[in-house]
Design a protein around this motif. Sequence first.
Motif, PDB file in Angstrom:
ATOM      1  N   ARG A  71      -0.821 -24.350 -10.939  1.00 49.91           N
ATOM      2  CA  ARG A  71       0.471 -23.846 -10.506  1.00 49.91           C
ATOM      3  C   ARG A  71       0.412 -22.345 -10.241  1.00 49.91           C
ATOM      4  NH1 ARG A  71       4.963 -25.441 -14.568  1.00 49.91           N
ATOM      5  NH2 ARG A  71       4.169 -27.485 -13.901  1.00 49.91           N
ATOM      6  N   LEU A  72      -0.237 -21.584 -11.110  1.00 45.88           N
ATOM      7  CA  LEU A  72      -0.385 -20.136 -10.903  1.00 45.88           C
ATOM      8  C   LEU A  72      -1.194 -19.834  -9.650  1.00 45.88           C
ATOM      9  CD1 LEU A  72      -1.012 -18.949 -14.588  1.00 45.88           C
ATOM     10  CD2 LEU A  72       1.057 -18.632 -13.209  1.00 45.88           C
ATOM     11  N   ALA A  96       0.072 -17.707  -6.401  1.00 46.97           N
ATOM     12  CA  ALA A  96      -0.672 -16.552  -5.897  1.00 46.97           C
ATOM     13  C   ALA A  96      -0.948 -16.693  -4.401  1.00 46.97           C
ATOM     14  CB  ALA A  96      -1.979 -16.392  -6.671  1.00 46.97           C
ATOM     15  N   LEU A  97      -1.314 -17.895  -3.975  1.00 43.13           N
ATOM     16  CA  LEU A  97      -1.566 -18.126  -2.551  1.00 43.13           C
ATOM     17  C   LEU A  97      -0.301 -17.940  -1.727  1.00 43.13           C
ATOM     18  CD1 LEU A  97      -3.967 -21.220  -2.751  1.00 43.13           C
ATOM     19  CD2 LEU A  97      -4.562 -18.847  -2.208  1.00 43.13           C
ATOM     20  N   VAL A  98       0.844 -18.451  -2.270  1.00 43.92           N
ATOM     21  CA  VAL A  98       2.110 -18.278  -1.562  1.00 43.92           C
ATOM     22  C   VAL A  98       2.476 -16.800  -1.452  1.00 43.92           C
ATOM     23  CG1 VAL A  98       4.591 -18.740  -1.652  1.00 43.92           C
ATOM     24  CG2 VAL A  98       2.952 -20.568  -2.165  1.00 43.92           C
ATOM     25  N   GLY A  99       2.271 -16.038  -2.521  1.00 43.25           N
ATOM     26  CA  GLY A  99       2.545 -14.604  -2.485  1.00 43.25           C
ATOM     27  C   GLY A  99       1.664 -13.870  -1.498  1.00 43.25           C
ATOM     28  N   LEU A 100       0.371 -14.238  -1.472  1.00 41.25           N
ATOM     29  CA  LEU A 100      -0.549 -13.614  -0.518  1.00 41.25           C
ATOM     30  C   LEU A 100      -0.140 -13.905   0.917  1.00 41.25           C
ATOM     31  CD1 LEU A 100      -3.155 -12.028  -0.031  1.00 41.25           C
ATOM     32  CD2 LEU A 100      -4.417 -14.182  -0.199  1.00 41.25           C
ATOM     33  N   ALA A 111       2.889 -14.490   1.934  1.00 40.99           N
ATOM     34  CA  ALA A 111       4.099 -13.709   2.204  1.00 40.99           C
ATOM     35  C   ALA A 111       3.751 -12.262   2.531  1.00 40.99           C
ATOM     36  CB  ALA A 111       5.046 -13.790   1.010  1.00 40.99           C
ATOM     37  N   VAL A 112       2.789 -11.697   1.801  1.00 41.98           N
ATOM     38  CA  VAL A 112       2.364 -10.311   2.077  1.00 41.98           C
ATOM     39  C   VAL A 112       1.765 -10.198   3.475  1.00 41.98           C
ATOM     40  CG1 VAL A 112       0.751  -8.502   1.392  1.00 41.98           C
ATOM     41  CG2 VAL A 112       2.062  -9.742  -0.346  1.00 41.98           C
ATOM     42  N   ILE A 113       0.941 -11.162   3.852  1.00 46.70           N
ATOM     43  CA  ILE A 113       0.331 -11.137   5.191  1.00 46.70           C
ATOM     44  C   ILE A 113       1.403 -11.218   6.276  1.00 46.70           C
ATOM     45  CG2 ILE A 113      -1.164 -12.409   6.767  1.00 46.70           C
ATOM     46  CD1 ILE A 113      -2.851 -13.215   4.361  1.00 46.70           C
ATOM     47  N   ILE A 114       2.402 -12.073   6.065  1.00 49.31           N
ATOM     48  CA  ILE A 114       3.491 -12.208   7.043  1.00 49.31           C
ATOM     49  C   ILE A 114       4.271 -10.901   7.168  1.00 49.31           C
ATOM     50  CG2 ILE A 114       5.665 -13.382   7.527  1.00 49.31           C
ATOM     51  CD1 ILE A 114       4.466 -15.895   6.285  1.00 49.31           C
ATOM     52  N   LEU A 115       4.559 -10.250   6.019  1.00 53.17           N
ATOM     53  CA  LEU A 115       5.283  -8.980   6.050  1.00 53.17           C
ATOM     54  C   LEU A 115       4.490  -7.905   6.777  1.00 53.17           C
ATOM     55  CD1 LEU A 115       6.834  -8.888   2.442  1.00 53.17           C
ATOM     56  CD2 LEU A 115       8.016  -9.314   4.603  1.00 53.17           C
ATOM     57  N   VAL A 116       3.188  -7.851   6.546  1.00 56.34           N
ATOM     58  CA  VAL A 116       2.354  -6.849   7.221  1.00 56.34           C
ATOM     59  C   VAL A 116       2.344  -7.075   8.728  1.00 56.34           C
ATOM     60  CG1 VAL A 116      -0.016  -6.023   7.490  1.00 56.34           C
ATOM     61  CG2 VAL A 116       0.914  -6.402   5.204  1.00 56.34           C
TER      62      VAL A 116
END
Length: 228
Positions: free
Chosen positions: A38-39, A43-47, A49-54
């Motif tokens: 689950r963790l 972490a993959l979902v957060g990564l 999201a960061v790529i999309i924001l960049v």
Amino acid sequence: MTATTADMSALQPAPHSAWEPRRATTLAAARKRTRFVRLLRMALVGLAAVIILVMAGQILLRSLGAESQEAVTVGEDARMINPRFTGRDEAGTPYVVTADAAIRRRGTEARLTELESPQLDYNLITAYEQAEGVLARTGLFDADARTLDLNADVQFRTQSGYAFAADHARIYLSEERVVGDSPVEGEGPLGTIRADAYEILDGGDRVVFRGNVRTFIRNDAGAGGDQP
């Protein structure tokens, strides 16, 4: 009677072989592994999201940069090759202003166009034959006021047959009038003339000279030659 001994080995359970899988892990180990997975997913979902924001930030910066560049381009003067401007004077007579090249001013002076080797197709004045239609080296056309300023090596002819050379001439296309505020030299059927300023009126039929006017009247009878 002889007692027989039965082979009971067939009734005993078969021993475990070496390839049989081991027993499942304990419940605590399974829960620990579930939390880890689950963790890892979080972490993959957060990564992602960061790529999309960049990527979104880069696209936004590029779009803002394009708008800034476009604003700078709009603010600059626009250069045109072989421009052509048409119109009519108050009497309905058409005129055509052309040039080898032109620069259209921007901003508050958008109506003004700088001309290179301006030419004018109009019955008021014409260029010298050897000039191939060119009236001056540079010019300035005001589309709203319908004026054409000629500068540097201004040379033209009027309908009355006079040829003039000056450093400046302003042609009022709506009034069939030419005004020059620089010294002018002219030559026509009656002789030559020089003055500090001049004005051509009535569609070229009348010319007014001002300031240090000097004329030489040609004597057609031949007596005495040219007379001042």
